[in-house]
Design a protein around this motif. Sequence first.
Motif, PDB file in Angstrom:
ATOM      1  N   PHE A  56      15.614  54.693 -21.551  1.00  0.00           N
ATOM      2  CA  PHE A  56      15.039  54.061 -22.739  1.00  0.00           C
ATOM      3  C   PHE A  56      15.029  52.550 -22.548  1.00  0.00           C
ATOM      4  CE2 PHE A  56      16.373  57.426 -26.156  1.00  0.00           C
ATOM      5  CZ  PHE A  56      15.337  58.229 -25.750  1.00  0.00           C
ATOM      6  N   ASP A  57      13.956  51.900 -22.951  1.00  0.00           N
ATOM      7  CA  ASP A  57      13.966  50.458 -23.174  1.00  0.00           C
ATOM      8  C   ASP A  57      14.086  50.254 -24.675  1.00  0.00           C
ATOM      9  OD1 ASP A  57      13.824  49.704 -20.566  1.00  0.00           O
ATOM     10  OD2 ASP A  57      11.695  49.195 -20.569  1.00  0.00           O
ATOM     11  N   ALA A 103      21.643  47.986 -18.910  1.00  0.00           N
ATOM     12  CA  ALA A 103      21.111  47.048 -17.922  1.00  0.00           C
ATOM     13  C   ALA A 103      20.368  45.880 -18.565  1.00  0.00           C
ATOM     14  CB  ALA A 103      20.190  47.778 -16.950  1.00  0.00           C
ATOM     15  N   HIS A 104      20.103  44.859 -17.724  1.00  0.00           N
ATOM     16  CA  HIS A 104      19.476  43.579 -18.113  1.00  0.00           C
ATOM     17  C   HIS A 104      20.387  42.794 -19.046  1.00  0.00           C
ATOM     18  CE1 HIS A 104      16.071  45.273 -16.158  1.00  0.00           C
ATOM     19  NE2 HIS A 104      15.713  46.069 -17.139  1.00  0.00           N
ATOM     20  N   ASN A 150      17.918  39.552 -20.635  1.00  0.00           N
ATOM     21  CA  ASN A 150      16.584  39.645 -20.031  1.00  0.00           C
ATOM     22  C   ASN A 150      16.705  39.426 -18.526  1.00  0.00           C
ATOM     23  OD1 ASN A 150      13.749  39.797 -19.875  1.00  0.00           O
ATOM     24  ND2 ASN A 150      13.529  37.579 -20.129  1.00  0.00           N
ATOM     25  N   THR A 151      17.815  39.889 -17.935  1.00  0.00           N
ATOM     26  CA  THR A 151      18.091  39.613 -16.529  1.00  0.00           C
ATOM     27  C   THR A 151      17.423  40.633 -15.617  1.00  0.00           C
ATOM     28  OG1 THR A 151      20.156  40.878 -16.644  1.00  0.00           O
ATOM     29  CG2 THR A 151      20.306  38.504 -17.068  1.00  0.00           C
ATOM     30  N   HIS A 158      15.422  43.026 -23.873  1.00  0.00           N
ATOM     31  CA  HIS A 158      15.618  44.404 -24.314  1.00  0.00           C
ATOM     32  C   HIS A 158      16.854  44.956 -23.618  1.00  0.00           C
ATOM     33  CE1 HIS A 158      13.579  45.242 -20.458  1.00  0.00           C
ATOM     34  NE2 HIS A 158      14.110  46.451 -20.516  1.00  0.00           N
ATOM     35  N   LEU A 159      17.283  46.128 -24.045  1.00  0.00           N
ATOM     36  CA  LEU A 159      18.368  46.855 -23.375  1.00  0.00           C
ATOM     37  C   LEU A 159      17.777  48.067 -22.679  1.00  0.00           C
ATOM     38  CD1 LEU A 159      21.395  47.470 -22.805  1.00  0.00           C
ATOM     39  CD2 LEU A 159      21.378  48.836 -24.915  1.00  0.00           C
TER      40      LEU A 159
END
Length: 568
Positions: A56-57, A103-104, A150-151, A158-159
């Motif tokens: 999922f984003d 992530a990110h 936002n990495t 987003h996650l």
Amino acid sequence: MRIITLLLLLYSTTLAAQIFSPTNYPQGYFRNPVNIPMRLAGNFGELRPNHYHMGFDIKTNARENLPVYAAADGYIGRIKIEPAGFGRAIYVFHPNGFTTVYAHLNAFDPTLEKWVKDQQYQLQSWKVLLELPADLFPVKKGDFLAYSGNTGGSQAPHLHFEVRRTEGDVNVNPFLFGFPVGDNVPPQLQRLAVYDRTLSVYEQSPKLFPVRAISGSTYITTPSIITVSSPMVSFAIGAYDTQTGSANHNGIYESTLFIDEKPVVAFRMDNISYNDTRDLNAHIDYKTKFQGGPFLQHMSELPGYVNAIYKHNSGNGAIDVSDGDVHAVSIVVKDASGNTSTLNYKIQYSGTEPERAEPAGKKFYPLMMDGFESDECEFYIGERCLYDSVHIRYNKSVNTNGQVVSSIHTIGAPYIPLRDSMLVRIRPTRELTDAEKSRTVMQWFAGSKREVQKVQWQSNWASARYRDFGNYQLVLDTEPPVIVPIGLVDGSNLSKAVRIAFTVEDNLTRFKNVRAELDGKWLRFTNDKGRTFLYYFDEKCMSGHHVLKIHAEDEAGNVTEETYNFTR
């Protein structure tokens, strides 16, 4: 008419259930990892360049630094930090046999952040993949893990959130775990594509047919009876899904092909491994997408697609219509919440096949190793490289660039996807010294895209492996990379600065190693998205005079070193 449509839909859905086994995943075990409603910018199985989207984003209200929480009890078992991909990521292992991935991210929980930083300094690497013991960072459901960001490869805040089976590390569609994502909207169908399966899918352009809805979830084609000049055909669909209250075009979950009311083949986006994510290129019409067209999802399994997302009931989806009869076709598309749409049309063979010339080049087949050899170029395509049989053309041309020490060798076309790397061997057009060989790289290019690799030498042949067809040449690279400081010169007074920044540029756009040392000791510079190297002042650089040395190396082995004295 409405009753007939509903009966057909019910019948089709029942038959589809015979192809796939029922799913049984724990419901309510995992919580929403953020404290805002779960709204999705992307879902599992969504089509992306060269890969499926694997989770999922979750939208974070278009901003960074929202708290991210553990979805269930467990322990932090892995940390990943990289310039692209996930950026900064946390993996939580759970006792029920699943792993959740976040992530990110921006900053981790302070205690975890300090531990990770210590590990980076011990390893002298900002980019790390750390495996953690179960007793080091246990977590409870709802514990704070990190702040969203936002990495990495993220294009907006987003996650990215995943659920994986811990054993085997296979991603599972998070929708199957009952996360609170409202969805009462059926998938939307956009177009139908028809292929001549007596030809390679890469040696044709499909016939595209528009579709239109005759009810909320039932579609037909124009024309309703499609006449084809091939006795063997297959189909692909353009389709997308949304969730309640969302305008994002996300991926569909499942689709089943019926011929004369009998299920033939289906695909489902429920379990996909990262080892197989590149196989998206076999699921879509790669050539059409590469040439600027839409995503089209095959309703047939290509012969070289191993470990496919497809399930067979009767054949692989290539349909024999040589009898000339009119055959009824239905394609039933579902989302993970059970909302369903159906496309109905008919197909008939005209009985007349057009004359065709044999394509140029040598024909290669999936699941077979084969090669091509000439005086200056050889290439070898392995068993797991091709998804469909195709003719591979080869051409040699002259390059007048003084850096280039070989002919330009064109192999195949970039709209033919490769799953695994093929071996390319090139012989230079003149004798190279050992010193020149040590600075020679192989360059691939297609359109505006470029990639270089260090070569391996065997006698007078240079070899490298690539996962794209296109143009290849040997380049003698003696130009070192350039270190470009940002707001830093030798003798700078940085007492009011908060950071040191620099970039690295290379004539072939590829640098290999970058290392920074402060007063003779490794200093951690971040390099998110592979752009700017950043160090924010901390306890590693106290007040006083300091010497910063930066070392950069490119793919050919050329090295640059710059030294900056500064005061803080």
